[in-house]
Design a protein around this motif. Structure first.
Motif, PDB file in Angstrom:
ATOM      1  N   ALA A  58       1.136  -1.287   0.189  1.00 17.76           N
ATOM      2  CA  ALA A  58       0.055  -0.233  -0.291  1.00 17.76           C
ATOM      3  C   ALA A  58       0.998   1.535   0.156  1.00 17.76           C
ATOM      4  O   ALA A  58       0.337   2.465  -0.337  1.00 17.76           O
ATOM      5  N   VAL A  59       1.803   1.270   0.770  1.00 16.99           N
ATOM      6  CA  VAL A  59       3.158   2.236   0.283  1.00 16.99           C
ATOM      7  C   VAL A  59       3.019   3.023  -0.316  1.00 16.99           C
ATOM      8  O   VAL A  59       3.425   3.996  -0.510  1.00 16.99           O
ATOM      9  N   ILE A  60       3.383   2.138  -1.745  1.00 17.03           N
ATOM     10  CA  ILE A  60       3.320   2.497  -3.017  1.00 17.03           C
ATOM     11  C   ILE A  60       2.834   2.864  -4.261  1.00 17.03           C
ATOM     12  O   ILE A  60       2.701   2.792  -5.530  1.00 17.03           O
ATOM     13  N   GLN A  61       1.354   3.169  -3.281  1.00 26.35           N
ATOM     14  CA  GLN A  61       0.248   3.069  -5.111  1.00 26.35           C
ATOM     15  C   GLN A  61       0.277   4.560  -4.782  1.00 26.35           C
ATOM     16  O   GLN A  61       0.529   4.918  -3.798  1.00 26.35           O
ATOM     17  N   GLU A  62      -0.542   4.690  -5.807  1.00 21.08           N
ATOM     18  CA  GLU A  62      -0.147   6.032  -6.441  1.00 21.08           C
ATOM     19  C   GLU A  62      -0.932   7.363  -5.219  1.00 21.08           C
ATOM     20  O   GLU A  62      -0.481   8.484  -5.715  1.00 21.08           O
ATOM     21  N   GLN A  63      -2.262   6.927  -4.604  1.00 21.30           N
ATOM     22  CA  GLN A  63      -2.629   8.117  -4.291  1.00 21.30           C
ATOM     23  C   GLN A  63      -2.338   8.498  -2.234  1.00 21.30           C
ATOM     24  O   GLN A  63      -1.631   9.507  -1.759  1.00 21.30           O
ATOM     25  N   VAL A  64      -0.033   7.849  -2.647  1.00 23.71           N
ATOM     26  CA  VAL A  64       0.605   7.909  -0.704  1.00 23.71           C
ATOM     27  C   VAL A  64       1.687   9.151  -1.746  1.00 23.71           C
ATOM     28  O   VAL A  64       2.620   8.882  -2.646  1.00 23.71           O
ATOM     29  N   GLN A  65       1.365   9.943  -1.301  1.00 21.70           N
ATOM     30  CA  GLN A  65       2.629  11.128  -2.058  1.00 21.70           C
ATOM     31  C   GLN A  65       3.425  11.464  -0.364  1.00 21.70           C
ATOM     32  O   GLN A  65       2.420  11.951   0.391  1.00 21.70           O
ATOM     33  N   PHE A  66       4.645  11.458   0.015  1.00 20.48           N
ATOM     34  CA  PHE A  66       5.398  12.055   0.495  1.00 20.48           C
ATOM     35  C   PHE A  66       5.503  13.211   0.394  1.00 20.48           C
ATOM     36  O   PHE A  66       5.794  13.966  -0.823  1.00 20.48           O
ATOM     37  N   ARG A  67       5.681  13.753   1.790  1.00 18.30           N
ATOM     38  CA  ARG A  67       6.339  15.380   1.273  1.00 18.30           C
ATOM     39  C   ARG A  67       7.951  15.548   0.795  1.00 18.30           C
ATOM     40  O   ARG A  67       7.710  16.219  -0.318  1.00 18.30           O
ATOM     41  N   ASN A  68       8.892  14.237   1.727  1.00 25.09           N
ATOM     42  CA  ASN A  68      10.051  14.261   1.313  1.00 25.09           C
ATOM     43  C   ASN A  68      10.864  13.546   1.680  1.00 25.09           C
ATOM     44  O   ASN A  68      10.932  13.207   3.004  1.00 25.09           O
ATOM     45  N   LEU A  69      10.689  12.098   0.889  1.00 20.04           N
ATOM     46  CA  LEU A  69      11.311  10.877   1.319  1.00 20.04           C
ATOM     47  C   LEU A  69      13.187  10.268   0.807  1.00 20.04           C
ATOM     48  O   LEU A  69      12.879  10.705  -0.380  1.00 20.04           O
ATOM     49  N   GLY A  70      13.488  10.720   2.406  1.00 21.53           N
ATOM     50  CA  GLY A  70      14.910  10.244   2.532  1.00 21.53           C
ATOM     51  C   GLY A  70      15.284   9.317   2.323  1.00 21.53           C
ATOM     52  O   GLY A  70      16.179   8.831   1.435  1.00 21.53           O
ATOM     53  N   VAL A  71      15.241   7.896   3.128  1.00 22.85           N
ATOM     54  CA  VAL A  71      15.275   6.378   2.756  1.00 22.85           C
ATOM     55  C   VAL A  71      13.914   5.952   2.999  1.00 22.85           C
ATOM     56  O   VAL A  71      13.174   5.564   3.856  1.00 22.85           O
ATOM     57  N   ALA A  72      13.963   4.655   2.053  1.00 24.95           N
ATOM     58  CA  ALA A  72      13.107   3.833   1.326  1.00 24.95           C
ATOM     59  C   ALA A  72      13.901   2.257   2.061  1.00 24.95           C
ATOM     60  O   ALA A  72      15.185   1.980   1.896  1.00 24.95           O
ATOM     61  N   ILE A  73      12.754   1.145   3.526  1.00 21.33           N
ATOM     62  CA  ILE A  73      13.591   0.429   3.234  1.00 21.33           C
ATOM     63  C   ILE A  73      12.139  -1.111   3.143  1.00 21.33           C
ATOM     64  O   ILE A  73      11.612  -0.459   3.224  1.00 21.33           O
ATOM     65  N   ILE A  74      13.258  -1.950   2.188  1.00 22.58           N
ATOM     66  CA  ILE A  74      12.407  -2.691   1.915  1.00 22.58           C
ATOM     67  C   ILE A  74      12.546  -3.967   2.527  1.00 22.58           C
ATOM     68  O   ILE A  74      13.949  -4.559   2.946  1.00 22.58           O
ATOM     69  N   ASP A  75      11.738  -4.554   3.710  1.00 22.21           N
ATOM     70  CA  ASP A  75      12.301  -6.444   4.296  1.00 22.21           C
ATOM     71  C   ASP A  75      11.396  -7.083   3.407  1.00 22.21           C
ATOM     72  O   ASP A  75      10.863  -6.812   2.831  1.00 22.21           O
ATOM     73  N   GLU A  76      12.301  -8.319   3.594  1.00 21.36           N
ATOM     74  CA  GLU A  76      12.405  -8.883   2.583  1.00 21.36           C
ATOM     75  C   GLU A  76      12.434  -8.961   1.378  1.00 21.36           C
ATOM     76  O   GLU A  76      11.585  -9.351   0.640  1.00 21.36           O
ATOM     77  N   GLN A  77      13.532  -8.379   0.695  1.00 17.79           N
ATOM     78  CA  GLN A  77      13.569  -7.654  -0.715  1.00 17.79           C
ATOM     79  C   GLN A  77      13.043  -9.003  -1.588  1.00 17.79           C
ATOM     80  O   GLN A  77      12.599  -8.757  -2.893  1.00 17.79           O
ATOM     81  N   HIS A  78      13.360  -9.880  -0.977  1.00 19.23           N
ATOM     82  CA  HIS A  78      14.016 -10.497  -2.741  1.00 19.23           C
ATOM     83  C   HIS A  78      11.697 -11.272  -2.386  1.00 19.23           C
ATOM     84  O   HIS A  78      11.950 -12.244  -3.975  1.00 19.23           O
ATOM     85  N   ARG A  79      11.444 -10.477  -1.761  1.00 22.33           N
ATOM     86  CA  ARG A  79       9.926 -11.662  -1.544  1.00 22.33           C
ATOM     87  C   ARG A  79       8.820  -9.970  -2.347  1.00 22.33           C
ATOM     88  O   ARG A  79       8.057  -9.530  -3.179  1.00 22.33           O
TER      89      ARG A  79
END
Length: 694
Positions: free
Chosen positions: A378-399
């Motif tokens: 849900a974090v990457i859906q279109e309606q999600v607008q960050f003011r200033n995203l500096g760091v993105a952390i992805i857990d269990e990245q292979h999934r």
């Protein structure tokens, strides 16, 4: 470069075999030339039956002496042939009148098939045949991987056509092959030979791919992969990201002081590596790997604190709601007391949220009040607008697939800046995999567990001894301990497996009167899942029967026994992840792998290798190495394969020397021979290498 097939616009005009070629990815002449045989058939000589051995695939010339339809034990055409040295029976279970006509008594035919010997004489089942006479083949006949609508004869012709037209000019820089023994063949010679090998070649060298022609192909492929990875790494280095310096006595230091435990040396070292990356104006692209329970989440929280101190937002994305919620609870516990005086919040975003709650969270994210955003896809859906995203952390990245990682990176404000990317994995990456598929990543490794973790004893037990296991559970529950019982959930038989989990839940409830036994599976509504998990986490529930939704992120120090039913159905890394759910407290812990040997009382070779590895080692790196050995990189990498071009020819186990060579050659080639490098990549990947930039 010319192509063999019409352009996609004329797709309707294509024949069925041409459409099949396109579907198999054989679009360009070079694709056809690189579609190598699975095996070969020797049609270069005729053998006599008296010289043959059972199991040989042989070609004989013989006369039909009998041809009849038999109905015992089933309808079949039975043809007896004589080659003047012995007789052989040919059996056809599917046949038409035309076949009977071609095999009429007295016909002289050339037959090829596997010879089966026995007390009733030689036999061949469904051999190939044609009229006798005519010239013998001058080379081994290639057998290609194909689909039902694409006959071998058509495919052979298409491949040879592609081979004749493809540009096979050498893309290795001058003087390279001399330094790369035993790679002395050119690409052109190698491909021509592998499609039509001479009969004197040792078949073993083709089968184990040790022949110099195969060595050339592997070297070419590994070089293409390394070029592609290095190019994407360099392109990323040219991008810009916000730089964050660690502030003295800031949020990072406050969090460190507030933690109820001391970091391990490995966590401190990895934390420094990440902080160094964040201080640079180049986007971090780092993989944080560490065994189950090594403390990756706190390292990620400290990295987030550095960015938040500088006034930027951080997002953490996990593959499942349960895992995302585990992170959310931990992070809220650590960070919210520090956020409150600053007017900051931790936001929560998942697909199952009610509209009102979701709207409120989206507003927090857009305003920047939510300094940390935790959630699922849900974090990457279109309606999600960050003011200033500096760091993105992805857990269990292979999934996560490449497209999802790209979407998260695209969430940056339009200042021409990229967010720093930190990917976490509890499945350690074996060295050869890191050198090849992850060559575009910097890797940080937490290689020690926090103190107080109890070693977990692993036992293999056949499911006929199920009662003994239940007795063991009874003893653990009596001591106030908690137990997991995991049932597999395989999509194709989801209903069957849910029944299995439900029945196990019922039988354990019956066997353990007075103890609370819970059930958790993927089809349950989220509020129910949450209620079950909180009862177990709080220690009120003694036994949790679950499908693999508890695989990662669940932390219950009082759980001391993990039972994995049908353990033979699970992958090695998955078994290791599940085992990591116990041994988190001071109590002696065990993991029981209950396996079913099947109808014949025998376990398959792969399943046996997995279970043996689990019993022999608890080292995540060793587990990962064996998992790679058993499954191969395709399955091991999961969703990453939609981006990285899979190796078709090279083998990471046996071709490490070629991989080392390709790693050294790639930067030299990009710097000194950029045109050859481009040509080489284009030949091997076409447009596919774009995806590697994720």
């Amino acid at each position: 470069m010319s192509t063999t097939l019409a352009k996609p616009a004329a797709q309707n005009a294509l024949t069925v075999p041409q459409k099949a070629l396109l579907k198999m990815g054989l679009k360009r002449d070079i694709d056809l030339a690189l579609h190598l045989p699975l095996r070969y058939e020797d049609e270069t000589r005729i053998v006599k039956l008296r010289d043959a051995r059972p199991g040989d695939v042989a070609q004989i010339e013989a006369t039909v002496v009998n041809c009849e339809v038999s109905y015992r034990p089933r309808r079949q055409l039975v043809v007896t042939v004589d080659d003047d040295s012995d007789t052989c029976v040919l059996r056809f279970f599917t046949f038409y009148p035309s076949l009977q006509k071609a095999l009429a008594v007295g016909s002289r035919i050339r037959v090829r098939g596997e010879l089966k010997g026995g007390f009733i004489g030689w036999q061949m089942v469904h051999p190939t045949f044609k009229p006798a006479g005519g010239e013998l083949a001058s080379a081994l006949t290639p057998v290609y991987s194909t689909v039902s609508v694409l006959p071998q004869t058509y495919l052979r012709k298409a491949v040879l056509g592609g081979l004749a037209r493809a540009d096979l000019s050498d893309t290795f820089p001058p003087g390279v092959t001399e330094s790369l023994q035993p790679v002395v063949w050119s690409l052109r010679d190698s491909l021509h030979f592998l499609h039509q090998p001479t009969p004197d070649v040792a078949l073993a060298t083709l089968e184990d791919r040790s022949h110099p022609a195969w060595q050339r192909l592997k070297a070419e492929e590994l070089l293409a992969q390394q070029l592609s990875q290095l190019e994407s790494k360099r392109e990323r280095a040219a991008l810009r990201a916000p730089s964050f310096a660690r502030v003295e006595d800031g949020l990072h230091d406050q969090l460190l002081a507030a933690l109820p435990f001391k970091l391990t040396h490995a966590q401190e070292r990895v934390g420094r590596e990440i902080a160094k990356d964040l201080a640079r104006p180049v986007p971090m692209h780092r993989l944080l790997q560490g065994d189950v329970g090594s403390g990756k989440t706190v390292v990620a929280a400290l990295a987030a604190a550095i960015a938040i101190d500088a006034g930027w937002q951080c997002a953490l994305m996990a593959p499942t709601e349960i895992l995302a919620e585990q992170h959310f609870r931990k992070l809220i516990g650590w960070l919210e007391p520090l956020f409150a005086p600053r007017g900051l919040r931790v936001a929560w975003l998942t697909g199952s949220q009610k509209k009102k709650e979701r709207t409120a969270m989206l507003a927090l994210v857009a305003s920047g009040e939510a300094a940390l955003v935790v959630g699922t896809h849900a974090v990457i859906q279109e309606q999600v607008q960050f003011r200033n995203l500096g760091v993105a952390i992805i857990d269990e990245q292979h999934r996560f697939g490449v497209a999802q990682r790209l979407a998260l990176r695209a969430k940056m404000s339009g200042e021409g800046l990229e967010p720093h990317l930190l990917m976490m994995s509890a499945t350690p990456i074996p060295r050869t995999l890191a050198m090849s598929y992850y060559a575009d990543l910097d890797v940080s490794t937490i290689d020690e567990l926090p103190p107080g973790r109890t070693p977990v004893v692993t036992k293999l037990i056949a499911d006929v001894r199920r009662e003994e296991v239940i007795e063991r559970i009874r003893a653990q529950v009596a001591q106030g301990r908690q137990v997991y019982w995991v049932c597999p959930l395989i999509e194709e038989s989801e209903a069957l497996d849910l029944t299995n989990a439900t029945q196990t839940h019922e039988s354990l409830t019956e066997a353990l009167p007075g103890a609370m036994v819970g059930l958790l599976h993927s089809r349950m509504p989220l509020p129910e899942k949450r209620a079950v998990m909180s009862l177990f986490t709080a220690g009120q529930m003694a036994v949790l029967v679950s499908t693999t939704v508890i695989e990662v992120g669940v932390d219950v120090p009082n759980a001391s026994l993990m039972v994995i039913e049908h353990a033979e159905r699970f992958g090695l890394s998955q078994l290791h992840q599940l085992r990591g759910r116990v041994g988190r407290g001071a109590a002696a812990s065990a993991c029981v792998l209950l396996y079913s040997a099947g109808e014949h009382g025998k376990l398959g070779e792969t399943a046996r290798a997995r279970l043996k590895a689990m019993a022999e080692t608890a080292d995540g790196f060793e587990i990962a190495r064996r998992d790679l050995e058993i499954r191969g990189p395709g399955e091991f990498l999961g969703a990453r394969q939609s981006g990285a071009a899979m190796l078709r020819f090279a083998d990471l186990d046996t071709d490490v020397h070629l991989l080392e060579w390709a790693r050294q050659m790639a930067p030299l080639m990009l710097d000194r021979h950029p045109q050859l490098a481009r040509q080489h990549e284009q030949r091997w990947f076409g447009g596919k290498s774009e995806f590697l930039k994720a």
